[in-house]
Enzyme design. Structure first.
Site, short mmCIF file in Angstrom:
data_model
loop_
_atom_site.label_atom_id
_atom_site.label_comp_id
_atom_site.label_asym_id
_atom_site.label_seq_id
_atom_site.Cartn_x
_atom_site.Cartn_y
_atom_site.Cartn_z
N HIS A 122 1.13 -1.02 0.09
CA HIS A 122 0.35 0.28 0.23
C HIS A 122 0.64 1.19 -0.18
O HIS A 122 0.61 2.56 -0.33
CB HIS A 122 -1.22 -0.10 0.86
N ASP A 159 -3.12 -10.72 -2.22
CA ASP A 159 -3.74 -10.22 -0.82
C ASP A 159 -4.91 -9.87 -1.46
O ASP A 159 -5.82 -9.45 -2.36
CB ASP A 159 -3.15 -9.09 -0.58
N HIS A 161 -6.31 -7.07 -0.17
CA HIS A 161 -6.70 -5.53 -0.64
C HIS A 161 -5.92 -5.46 -2.17
O HIS A 161 -4.86 -5.60 -2.01
CB HIS A 161 -6.48 -4.60 0.48
N ASP A 243 -5.09 -13.02 3.94
CA ASP A 243 -6.52 -12.28 4.28
C ASP A 243 -7.48 -12.20 3.25
O ASP A 243 -8.39 -11.93 4.23
CB ASP A 243 -6.19 -10.83 4.17
#
Length: 308
Positions: A122, A159, A161, A243
């Site tokens: 990120h 991931d 996200h 996740d």
């Protein structure tokens, strides 16, 4: 050959406030899950500054150094923190990923897994966010191109996200193909399927809440794997977040542990065909300790089995 496990005790020195999802126990959970595997364990070096400066301006790095506390922690935003040991950990995270690149390209290991904290996908050029400080995998991709002279690499991010930081750091470079599967809609709100980057080298796969492993793998088979094959990378880098597991508290995909093994196997199939099996993976998210440990073990065990 074997699989390199690149880790370091300083990854324990990044200490967010109590109750933060990206907690120190994540490192120990994964390391414990890998203890019985036949891995070549290597201590992560500190990255060379030039390897970080390929993706972040010096002003940003200097700002983080000035902001880092001598004790306790400081909030960069509502969920991203610096503690006294955070910069050393983030520096070693980039070092772990670049060391993995070195080892795999030199034939010292068949593939590599960098067990790192904090995560990196990120972090944008001048913005720390989403628990991330430096763009670990983006830096490794640039290192492979600029230091080792590769012509094409691919970054695969599973991931839950969207890897907004990685995309922002690499999308201007047509030598890098970036593929991300992620729950949609979900924080950070980027990564629409229509966003293919300025050179068409971005593949964003948006998955509705509740998507299971079969749905996620089908998206990779349909949308990403043909693009990866066409790109012909000389190295595949993986942002390995766990996740998307059904038990993770921060998202709503429904993967089971074995789905991570299946997806990793398909990535290895591509790597065998395209780049002599060269895969370097780095840990991103995963916030239920049991699900994280099981998913990471399934991922690394598959790398280990395929690297023999």
């Amino acid at each position: 050959m074997t699989t390199a496990l690149i880790c370091h005790p300083e990854f324990l020195g990044h200490i967010p406030p109590p109750g933060h999802p990206e907690r120190v126990a994540r490192y120990d959970a994964v390391l414990g899950a890998l203890h019985d595997m036949d891995l070549l364990q290597v201590r992560a070096p500190l990255a060379a500054e030039e390897d970080i400066l390929r993706v972040h301006p010096r002003s940003y790095v200097d700002d983080l150094k000035r902001f880092a506390p001598e004790g306790g922690w400081r909030a960069i935003d509502s969920d991203t923190y610096l503690s006294a040991g955070s910069l050393a950990a983030a520096w070693r995270a980039v070092g772990a990923a670049t060391r993995g690149v070195d080892m795999v390209l030199a034939g010292e290991a068949a593939n590599a897994f960098a067990l790192t904290r904090p995560p990196g996908h990120h972090a944008e050029a001048e913005t720390a966010m989403g628990f991330c400080l430096f763009g670990t995998v983006a830096a490794a991709a640039k290192y492979a191109l600029e230091h080792h002279g590769l012509e094409r690499v691919a970054i695969l991010d599973f991931d839950v996200h969207h890897g907004n930081g990685t995309q922002a750091l690499v999308e201007d470079d047509p030598r890098i193909l970036f593929c991300s599967s992620h729950e949609w809609p979900l924080w950070p709100g980027t990564g629409a399927a229509t966003d293919t980057g300025p050179h068409g080298t971005v593949v964003n796969m948006t998955l509705p809440t509740g998507t299971d492993g079969a749905g996620l793998i089908a998206a990779w088979e349909r949308d990403a794997f043909p693009r990866i094959a066409a790109h012909k990378p000389q190295l595949i880098l993986v942002s390995a977040g766990f996740d998307a597991h059904r038990d993770d508290p921060l998202a709503g995909l429904r993967l089971e542990t074995e789905d991570f093994a299946t997806l990793t196997g398909r990535i290895c199939d591509l790597a065998d065909h395209l780049c002599s099996g060269r895969v370097v993976s780095a840990l991103e998210g995963g916030y239920d300790l049991d699900a994280l440990a099981a998913g990471a073990a399934a991922h690394v065990r598959t790398l280990e089995e395929r690297g023999r």
